[in-house]
Scaffold this active site. Sequence first.
Site, mmCIF file in Angstrom:
data_model
loop_
_atom_site.group_PDB
_atom_site.id
_atom_site.type_symbol
_atom_site.label_atom_id
_atom_site.label_comp_id
_atom_site.label_asym_id
_atom_site.label_seq_id
_atom_site.Cartn_x
_atom_site.Cartn_y
_atom_site.Cartn_z
ATOM 1 N N LYS A 37 -20.471 31.982 31.482
ATOM 2 C CA LYS A 37 -19.929 32.933 30.488
ATOM 3 C C LYS A 37 -20.484 32.706 29.093
ATOM 4 C CE LYS A 37 -15.739 30.412 29.465
ATOM 5 N NZ LYS A 37 -14.356 30.304 29.345
ATOM 6 N N GLY A 42 -25.635 24.662 30.477
ATOM 7 C CA GLY A 42 -25.456 23.214 30.285
ATOM 8 C C GLY A 42 -24.016 22.768 30.105
ATOM 9 N N GLY A 186 -8.676 7.326 22.862
ATOM 10 C CA GLY A 186 -9.549 7.289 24.042
ATOM 11 C C GLY A 186 -11.003 7.302 23.607
ATOM 12 N N GLU A 207 -2.335 6.217 17.994
ATOM 13 C CA GLU A 207 -2.272 6.141 19.460
ATOM 14 C C GLU A 207 -0.843 5.798 19.878
ATOM 15 O OE1 GLU A 207 -4.409 6.392 22.370
ATOM 16 O OE2 GLU A 207 -2.396 6.056 23.147
ATOM 17 N N MET A 322 -13.219 12.415 34.285
ATOM 18 C CA MET A 322 -13.923 13.597 33.742
ATOM 19 C C MET A 322 -15.210 13.124 33.081
ATOM 20 S SD MET A 322 -10.990 16.038 32.226
ATOM 21 C CE MET A 322 -9.999 17.084 33.280
ATOM 22 N N LEU A 323 -16.245 12.988 33.881
ATOM 23 C CA LEU A 323 -17.531 12.481 33.396
ATOM 24 C C LEU A 323 -18.657 13.332 33.963
ATOM 25 C CD1 LEU A 323 -16.879 8.659 33.909
ATOM 26 C CD2 LEU A 323 -17.048 9.862 31.713
ATOM 27 N N HIS A 448 -37.437 -12.082 30.351
ATOM 28 C CA HIS A 448 -37.037 -12.824 29.147
ATOM 29 C C HIS A 448 -37.899 -12.384 27.975
ATOM 30 C CE1 HIS A 448 -35.722 -16.055 26.548
ATOM 31 N NE2 HIS A 448 -37.002 -16.295 26.272
#
Length: 470
Positions: A37, A42, A186, A207, A322-323, A448
């Site tokens: 929409k 993306g 969060g 919070e 939610m990722l 290293h």
Amino acid sequence: MAQQAQFDLVIIGSGPGGYVAALRAAQLGLKCAVVEKSARLGGVCLNVGCIPSKALLDASEYFHLAKEHLADYGVKTGKVSLDLSVMMARKDQVVAELTENVRKLLDGNNIEIIHAAASLTEPGVVQVETEKKKKTTLAAKNILLATGSEPVAVKGLEFDGDRIVSSTEALAFDSVPRHLGIVGGGYIGLELGSVWNRLGSKVTVVEMLPKIAGSLDGQVGRTLDRILKRQGLEFRLNTKVAQATVAGKKVTLRLESGAGSEEMRVDRLLVSVGRRPLTRNLGIERLGIETDPHSGQIRVDETYRTSVDGIYAIGDLVPGPMLAHKASAEGIAAVECMVGRAGEVNYDTIPSIIYTWPEVASVGLTEEQVRARQIPYCVGSFPFSGAGRARCMGETDGFVKLIAHGKTDRILGVHIIGPRAADMIAECVLALEFGASSEDIARTIHGHPTFAEALQEAAMNVRQCSIYAS
Ligand SMILES: Cc1cc2nc3c(=O)[nH]c(=O)nc-3n(C[C@H](O)[C@H](O)[C@H](O)COP(=O)(O)OP(=O)(O)OC[C@H]3O[C@@H](n4cnc5c(N)ncnc54)[C@H](O)[C@@H]3O)c2cc1C
């Protein structure tokens, strides 16, 4: 209303769930359409989520380094000043390039892109309505819902898009707020709080819970709290913002805590208390697609099929973190299941990352979860101050903590707070996927000097064999 072409799959939503699913579908030979929409492809991730937030986090970190720290490295930059409009324009450019790249990928794979709002009218049919109110329908053997999520609005703190805002507006302020209030500690609140703190705002995070980033391993969470406070962020824990009132360019907050009620005035208020699935006007009720009454998430089985045949759902719409990477993994798995392949997502090995500086990244169980499940365990940890590369960079805050089963040595969880933690966690995810032991990592040769040596040392430390631990 004309009936358009038949598709094997119509995907609603072009976020990291939808567009990745479309590309996998094309690889598997499905004739596929994506309905979006917004003018840009993306989804939240590319337009108002992962990408713009990271572009601003990186840019603000450079500003902070140039202003506060480069002189320590012998780099003299003169008087450093901020050009916020250039910083924002660069962020917008990054977003534009990446969203355009999605278009090219979809085009290149012969996936039809339809810019319109989609809704369901009956199984096998998607109704689309363009901005100019032109309606048409698409016939689809399968439908994949990937419409994502939207910010949760809080009563008494309603968004006005200017002074009381969601993350979308906080990614595009036209000036640096003198005092930014943030409701919710969060990852979104902490990341955007870091951005504006580095650019010069006083930032107060309010919070309700007794700690920030509550799902983190306790030791890591406490370290993050300490480091962010040192950077200037202020935390008001166990406190609720009960009311926000806008007068002119100020917002007056009523804070409530065990100590009583008080007022705080800020210039802008970011409300970031979570997100909820976006199913409005999608027509799922019409078709009887089952949802969880509390969370609003769509119920799916292990193949991402909803309660209605031929209709699937993924990403922020369905349970789980939610990722973006979780949405993409589900998109691939759902399409594979549709064509009879064994698509699957391992929910025990989804990494989660907070892009503060230092970064925080974790996978698997926290120490608190291991203890609650009464699993015998050993912990190995190693501070970045002991890693040569971290010292070269002057980034010695934080540590790696690895939790392994007390009897089998199998890795149960890894928690990193430190430089480049977001990239380091990939090795830990792989280790968990392969059922590796701490000894496997301890005996794996790491280059290293690298940050990843801290992981190897933490793994060695599970059996008290760390070479560099003091
Ligand atoms: C500030 C912020 C920072 C974030 N940072 C990270 C991060 O660093 N890492 C990470 O993994 N996650 C991050 N996230 C979360 C991540 O953006 C989401 O988990 C991810 O975008 C979900 O993908 P999705 O495909 O499910 O849906 P979305 O990305 O939400 O996409 C859904 C799409 O569907 C479209 N749509 C909705 N309804 C319709 C309809 N009826 N018809 C047609 N189209 C419709 C929408 O316009 C949207 O483009 C962040 C989120 C925010 C807000």
